[in-house]
Design an enzyme around this catalytic site. Structure first.
Site, PDB file in Angstrom:
ATOM      1  N   ASP A   1     -90.116 -15.953  17.227  1.00 58.09           N
ATOM      2  CA  ASP A   1     -89.419 -16.616  16.135  1.00 58.09           C
ATOM      3  C   ASP A   1     -90.527 -16.874  15.123  1.00 58.09           C
ATOM      4  O   ASP A   1     -91.381 -17.747  15.351  1.00 58.09           O
ATOM      5  CB  ASP A   1     -88.806 -17.934  16.612  1.00 58.09           C
ATOM      6  CG  ASP A   1     -88.062 -18.623  15.484  1.00 58.09           C
ATOM      7  OD1 ASP A   1     -88.566 -18.603  14.348  1.00 58.09           O
ATOM      8  OD2 ASP A   1     -86.994 -19.182  15.733  1.00 58.09           O
ATOM      9  N   HIS A   2     -90.559 -16.111  14.047  1.00 58.44           N
ATOM     10  CA  HIS A   2     -91.768 -16.165  13.213  1.00 58.44           C
ATOM     11  C   HIS A   2     -91.990 -17.547  12.591  1.00 58.44           C
ATOM     12  O   HIS A   2     -93.093 -17.886  12.192  1.00 58.44           O
ATOM     13  CB  HIS A   2     -91.793 -15.040  12.166  1.00 58.44           C
ATOM     14  CG  HIS A   2     -90.933 -15.285  10.963  1.00 58.44           C
ATOM     15  ND1 HIS A   2     -89.583 -15.060  10.957  1.00 58.44           N
ATOM     16  CD2 HIS A   2     -91.229 -15.736   9.720  1.00 58.44           C
ATOM     17  CE1 HIS A   2     -89.095 -15.359   9.761  1.00 58.44           C
ATOM     18  NE2 HIS A   2     -90.070 -15.764   8.992  1.00 58.44           N
TER      19      HIS A   2
ATOM     20  N   HIS B   1     -84.648 -20.232  13.716  1.00 58.12           N
ATOM     21  CA  HIS B   1     -85.605 -20.999  12.910  1.00 58.12           C
ATOM     22  C   HIS B   1     -85.208 -22.484  12.778  1.00 58.12           C
ATOM     23  O   HIS B   1     -86.028 -23.385  12.909  1.00 58.12           O
ATOM     24  CB  HIS B   1     -85.735 -20.424  11.500  1.00 58.12           C
ATOM     25  CG  HIS B   1     -85.970 -18.940  11.471  1.00 58.12           C
ATOM     26  ND1 HIS B   1     -86.639 -18.263  12.461  1.00 58.12           N
ATOM     27  CD2 HIS B   1     -85.621 -17.989  10.564  1.00 58.12           C
ATOM     28  CE1 HIS B   1     -86.700 -16.979  12.156  1.00 58.12           C
ATOM     29  NE2 HIS B   1     -86.091 -16.783  11.019  1.00 58.12           N
TER      30      HIS B   1
HETATM   31  C1  BG6 Z   1     -85.612 -13.868   8.913  1.00 55.90           C
HETATM   32  C2  BG6 Z   1     -84.191 -13.636   8.519  1.00 55.90           C
HETATM   33  O1  BG6 Z   1     -85.707 -14.201  10.271  1.00 55.90           O
HETATM   34  O2  BG6 Z   1     -86.142 -14.947   8.152  1.00 55.90           O
HETATM   35  C3  BG6 Z   1     -84.090 -13.361   7.033  1.00 55.90           C
HETATM   36  O3  BG6 Z   1     -83.681 -12.541   9.249  1.00 55.90           O
HETATM   37  C4  BG6 Z   1     -84.745 -14.462   6.233  1.00 55.90           C
HETATM   38  O4  BG6 Z   1     -82.732 -13.223   6.630  1.00 55.90           O
HETATM   39  C5  BG6 Z   1     -86.160 -14.699   6.751  1.00 55.90           C
HETATM   40  O5  BG6 Z   1     -84.787 -14.052   4.871  1.00 55.90           O
HETATM   41  C6  BG6 Z   1     -86.774 -15.913   6.088  1.00 55.90           C
HETATM   42  O6  BG6 Z   1     -88.125 -15.988   6.477  1.00 55.90           O
HETATM   43  P1  BG6 Z   1     -89.200 -16.695   5.552  1.00 55.90           P
HETATM   44  O7  BG6 Z   1     -90.449 -16.648   6.363  1.00 55.90           O
HETATM   45  O8  BG6 Z   1     -89.250 -15.909   4.279  1.00 55.90           O
HETATM   46  O9  BG6 Z   1     -88.680 -18.079   5.348  1.00 55.90           O
END
Ligand code: BG6
Length: 520
Positions: free
Chosen positions: A201-202, A264
């Site tokens: 989960d980045h 997230h």
């Molecule tokens: C991803 C989603 O996990 O996270 C995307 O699939 C979203 O739809 C993105 O745009 C948002 O990531 P960040 O790091 O730009 O907030």
């Protein structure tokens, strides 16, 4: 506006980074978007920071036909495009460690060829059986690839001792409801044990998300007030200006609840609300997160609209530029009911949080990129200033700003110089960028290094994934059966009436969505 600027020297209690041992990274989906936008540049940066072993190499696997040379050229171009800081010497050395093999993911022969190639590369680089398999492919391929990794014995070597050295990284989405997540976990666990599985989960790799743990558990001032006695409500926002871009094909079968909320959003909630873990060990932290997620009160499906509201963007404009509505995006089905916005109210049934509402919202095509966690404290119980006309004092708000400008801010009332009675709300701001004078590292750098080092703290465990789907699957089902379409909001607007009603019913308001929340 006051700003805390501690000097780094006095502050640095401990900075520790573990260097990865000898590892080979095998990336499935090596010609794809994620590999070229995020993975290659993050691995290169680890290499340039001397955090990879000299013997490291990467084997890219993909459907597109490339020679090693062609893959290296493409990789170099992607790294140059996505990296601000580059040393050509480092880049040349890194590029020479990249290899590529093409084939069909459904064909057993592809995995035999990968195995043969790995034997050659093992000998060349002297890295034996320390492999990280990275699934950077569309989710429908996860089971196919994992099963082939097992049957070809690439991933299930007979000797258990070497098994722990082999790891699997799985990108989100991990399932699309409880049943599919359990099935995926079952199929992966036929070949990999839980300590070998790294579910990404980045958001957990973002510095400011990791800082939630430090802020809460490395300070004493917050813990005594971090509960229902002092906190009135918590708002978590993930607002994006972008729409679905070129991903409508995927997004249309997903929607905001699956795409952002299940992962997230709930991960940030768990970190903010969990109890103190007994140590910084991966499983101690993950145990507490899961316990917290289990404590979220199940929703009464008959009163779902009081707790969950979904929306879909229509045409509108963002930063003065006209943009299409979701239904006009190429790849979205005509009359699609896919939600691009979710607002929710949750309660946590435990002693700490009983009665404190958690308001969560996420949406695409909102007026600004703004990810924040705002903790609003209770109002003072009595205003001693009412005799001079100040009956209502605004509450203190602690904001953990995750994006785009990472920082922390605390608002409080203070006397303004001059007149005898003059009060205003001040923000005490801490901005990462201005204190540490560095750009925030890409989340994938952290996650890739942790995986190679074997630290699972920032990866979601099987029970974590399943408990979050268990909570949300009834909502997904209710929405599927509901014939009405999501509420419409114009692209570029902050909210819409039904989402506002969800919070206004409790006499509260959504916080403003601002690009640079902490400096306001
Ligand atoms: C991803 C989603 O996990 O996270 C995307 O699939 C979203 O739809 C993105 O745009 C948002 O990531 P960040 O790091 O730009 O907030």
């Amino acid at each position: 506006m006051p700003e805390i600027k501690p000097t780094i020297d006095n502050m640095e209690i401990l900075c520790a980074e573990t260097v990865a041992g000898p590892n080979a990274l095998v990336v499935f989906g090596a010609s794809g978007d994620l590999t070229h936008r995020k993975l290659l540049v993050s691995i290169f940066q680890l290499f340039a920071r001397d955090l990879l072993d000299d013997r490291f190499y990467l084997l890219g696997c993909g459907r597109k036909k490339f020679s090693d040379e062609e893959f290296r050229k493409k990789a170099e171009q992607s790294i140059r495009e996505n990296s601000d800081f580059l040393s050509s010497k480092d880049l040349d050395a890194f590029i020479s460690k990249l290899y590529y093999i093409d084939g069909d993911y459904n064909d057993a022969n592809f995995y035999r060829r990968i195995k043969t190639r790995l034997v050659e590369l093992e000998q060349k680089h002297k890295v034996y059986k320390s492999l990280v398999f990275y699934l950077s492919v569309p989710p429908f391929l996860y089971t196919t690839i994992v099963e082939h990794l097992g049957s070809s014995e690439l991933a299930c070597p007979k000797k258990l001792a070497t098994k722990q050295q082999i790891k699997l990284v799985v990108e989100k989405p991990f399932g699309r409801d409880l049943r599919s997540a359990v099935e995926l976990n079952n199929s992966i666990s036929r070949c990999f044990d839980e300590p070998q599985i790294y579910r990404i989960d980045h958001y957990l790799g973002k510095e400011t998300v990791q800082n939630i743990l430090m802020l809460r558990f490395a300070n004493t001032i917050f813990e005594p007030i971090w509960n229902r006695n002092y906190i009135d409500n918590v708002q978590i926002t993930i607002a994006e200006t972008q729409g679905v871009e070129h991903r409508a094909g995927y997004y249309d079968t997903s929607g905001a609840l699956r795409d952002i909320f299940q992962n997230h959003m709930l991960q940030m909630l768990a970190l903010v609300a969990m109890e103190s873990p007994i140590s910084f060990e991966a499983d101690h932290i993950r145990d507490e997160k899961v316990k917290l997620l289990r404590s979220i009160r199940a929703f009464d499906i008959n009163k779902l609209d009081d707790f969950f509201v979904r929306g879909q963007y229509g045409p509108g404009s963002i930063n003065g530029k006209k943009v299409k509505g979701y239904l006009e995006e190429s790849g979205a089905r005509a009359n699609s009911k896919t939600e691009t916005f979710v607002a929710a109210k949750l309660f946590i049934d435990n002693w700490r949080w009983q009665g404190v509402p958690f308001y969560l919202r996420t949406g695409k095509r909102l007026p600004a990129k703004d990810t924040e966690i705002a903790i609003t404290f209770k109002k003072v119980p009595y205003s001693m200033f009412s005799s001079v006309g100040i009956d209502e004092l605004p509450p203190n708000v602690l904001v953990l700003q995750i994006q785009p400008e990472e920082g922390i801010s605390l608002s409080f009332q203070a006397k303004r110089p001059g007149s005898k009675i003059c009060m205003s709300t001040l923000n005490m701001n801490f901005s990462y960028k201005s204190v540490f004078l560095v750009d925030m590292p890409e989340a994938y750098q952290r996650l890739l290094l942790d995986c190679m080092v074997g630290d699972q703290t920032l990866f979601t465990r099987q029970d974590d994934v399943e408990v979050s789907w268990q909570l949300l699957t009834p909502i997904l089902q209710a929405w599927e059966q509901d014939e009405s379409a999501p509420h419409k909001y114009a692209a570029g607007s902050e909210s819409f009436a039904e989402a506002d009603r969800l919070i206004e019913a409790d006499d509260r308001k959504w916080r403003k969505i601002l690009e640079s929340g902490i400096s306001q």
